[in-house]
Design a protein around this motif. Structure first.
Motif: not given
Lengths: 291, 215
Positions: A53-54, A72, A75-76, A86, B64, B66-75, B211, B214-215
């Motif tokens: 995240m940073l 991705a 994270n999976a 969040f 959210l 932060t949520l996106y950063a923890t999900l299996p999805i790219s920025r 990208a 910092s989140l």
């Protein structure tokens, strides 16, 4: 070769006046690491860096055998519960599978619902109406529902009552039955780690002060109490020395035990003792320098 | 994953419906209550210019990012997905505005001018796309609170430029004949190309900014 869930080398990050200073962290797969330290010590910054995240100023972070964090694919395989939920306050708990589960091909709605039942969270509640403790439980259910291999938890027990905390620890024990699973567990409530953590990481002022097993932590440090006059050498060996009238107490490395006379009481140190006195050590240093 | 995020973003923006339906009602009201029914389409564009930053406000309210950063999805997928969602939402609202304009015109027993509706739709789409092409990289770079002035700056700057051009008489110096000499299909294609380029460049910049954030 032993596989590694988390590998951090020389992690450095400056944010305003705070500096995370060359943090090293190694969590082998299949183990639970307790991550403790006072407020502002750098736990959350470290966790955010290892979740991608940073962007750190220097150092390397690898998850799950050498993969870059925050992608991705990684994270999976990682579940995270951070110090604040969040999830949108407008969402209903029952709709989280549509909001969050859609991103994960391994989302297990049955597991998610069973966790909500286990935590006694009403499914028709909106996230915004949940208490902090319930919010943490929902976040944990979300983190577990996609079958992660690595759980990263930042203060998950701070808003929970003792029964819920015990339940969470039981849940983590269940999670750790699978030897491919690993947990990094940051907390202020060190008693939660007593029966769970294999490894301990103590951080203070952005620096790692201790890294090793929980048993080694207890062997490495001891508490001293006494009323005798301390030699300069003995006083400088005490971390977080506190004097109250003629009495003193503080934390020592067990190797320093011979410096103390027979009237000094030396006890086993708890994890809390180590955290408190390491944090107080800086105050003591400043006080000594000032005087 | 871009389509998945776009679907997620559309659902998040339009729910609860009680918060979204007033926007639809405002578009219909603009078509019904103003002298020109096509004002409904303009209302859709203005509403979407205001609604686009609100998606970032919702991100900050629910943490959210932060949520996106923890999900299996790219920025990158988050950025492109949001552009797709906002454009899809605009097209939906513009369709509502167009339908309302057609309905009002028919009720007033007047002739529906498809050319006029097409031109208004094209102009409003261009206005919306240009505004979000300027706004979104800022919101992705620093979040809603720090980029809040960008809600108004592109519109104010655009209006100011038009006013200045009017004061300086620039419109008289522009050779409109050259434009009208073009075949309408060529004009539409050129406009579409220019707008697509603006949005693509904007999305690339936004993805790079997000990208690095910092989140």
């Amino acid at each position: 070769m032993t596989s590694t869930a988390i590998s951090v080398r020389g992690l450095t990050h400056t944010q305003g006046a705070f500096r995370l200073d060359e943090v090293d962290l190694e969590l082998p797969t299949g183990l639970v690491m307790g991550f403790v330290g006072p407020n502002g010590a750098g736990k959350t910054t470290t966790i955010r860096a290892l979740l991608g995240m940073l962007q750190p100023d220097a150092g390397s972070v690898e998850l799950l055998d050498g993969q870059r964090p925050g992608t991705a694919a990684v994270n999976a395989r990682v579940g995270a519960v951070l110090d604040q939920p969040f999830l949108s306050p407008d969402w209903k708990v029952s709709s989280l599978h549509r909001h969050v589960g859609r991103f994960s091909p391994t989302w297990d709605d049955e597991l998610f619902r069973s966790l909500l039942d286990r935590f006694d969270v009403a499914r028709d509640s909106r996230i915004g109406t949940l208490s902090r403790g319930q919010g943490v439980k929902v976040s944990l259910a979300v983190a577990l529902a996609h079958h992660p291999e690595l759980l990263v938890l930042d203060e998950p027990t701070s808003g929970l009552d003792p029964v819920s905390r015990a339940d969470l620890v039981d849940l983590l024990r269940d999670f750790m039955v699978d030897e491919r699973h690993s947990v990094l567990f940051s907390t202020h409530i060190t008693s939660d780690l007593d029966s769970l953590a294999d490894l301990m990481l103590v951080i203070d002022s952005g620096r790692i002060e201790y890294s090793g097993t929980l048993d080694e932590l207890r062997e490495e440090f001891a508490m001293v109490h006494g009323t005798e006059q301390l030699s300069d050498e003995a006083a400088s060996a005490i971390l977080g020395l506190r004097r109250t009238g003629a009495r003193f107490d503080g934390l020592i490395h067990t190797a320093s035990t011979p410096l103390f006379g027979p009237t000094t009481v030396i006890d086993a140190a708890t994890t809390d003792d180590v955290v408190v006195h390491l944090a107080r050590r800086d105050d003591t240093r400043l006080h000594q320098e000032a005087s | 994953m871009i389509a998945t995020f776009a679907g997620f973003d559309l659902m998040s923006t339009t729910t609860p419906l009680t918060r979204f339906l007033p926007s639809v009602a405002a578009i219909v009201a603009a078509a019904v209550l103003t002298p020109l029914p096509a004002f409904g389409i303009l209302a859709a564009a203005v509403l979407m210019v205001l609604l686009a930053p609100r998606t970032f406000a919702n991100d900050e309210r629910g943490r959210l990012d932060t949520l996106y950063a923890t999900l299996p999805i790219s920025r990158r997928a988050v950025v492109v997905g949001r552009y797709v969602a906002l454009i899809a939402l605009y097209l939906t609202l513009a369709a509502v505005g167009t339908a309302a304009a057609v309905a009002v015109t028919l009720v007033q027993d007047q002739q529906v001018s498809l050319v006029q509706l097409g031109l208004v739709n094209l102009a409003c789409l261009a206005f919306f796309l240009l505004v979000i092409a300027v706004q979104l990289p800022f919101f992705f770079a620093v979040g809603f609170v720090r980029a809040r002035p960008m809600m108004y700056i592109p519109v104010i700057a655009g209006a100011g430029a038009l006013w200045l051009a009017g004061r300086l008489g620039l419109q008289e110096r522009i050779d409109l004949d050259a434009l009208t000499a073009l075949h309408p299909a060529a004009l539409v294609a050129l406009s579409a190309l220019a707008l697509a380029a603006a949005v693509t460049i904007s999305a690339v910049i936004a993805a790079r900014q997000y990208a690095r954030r910092s989140l």
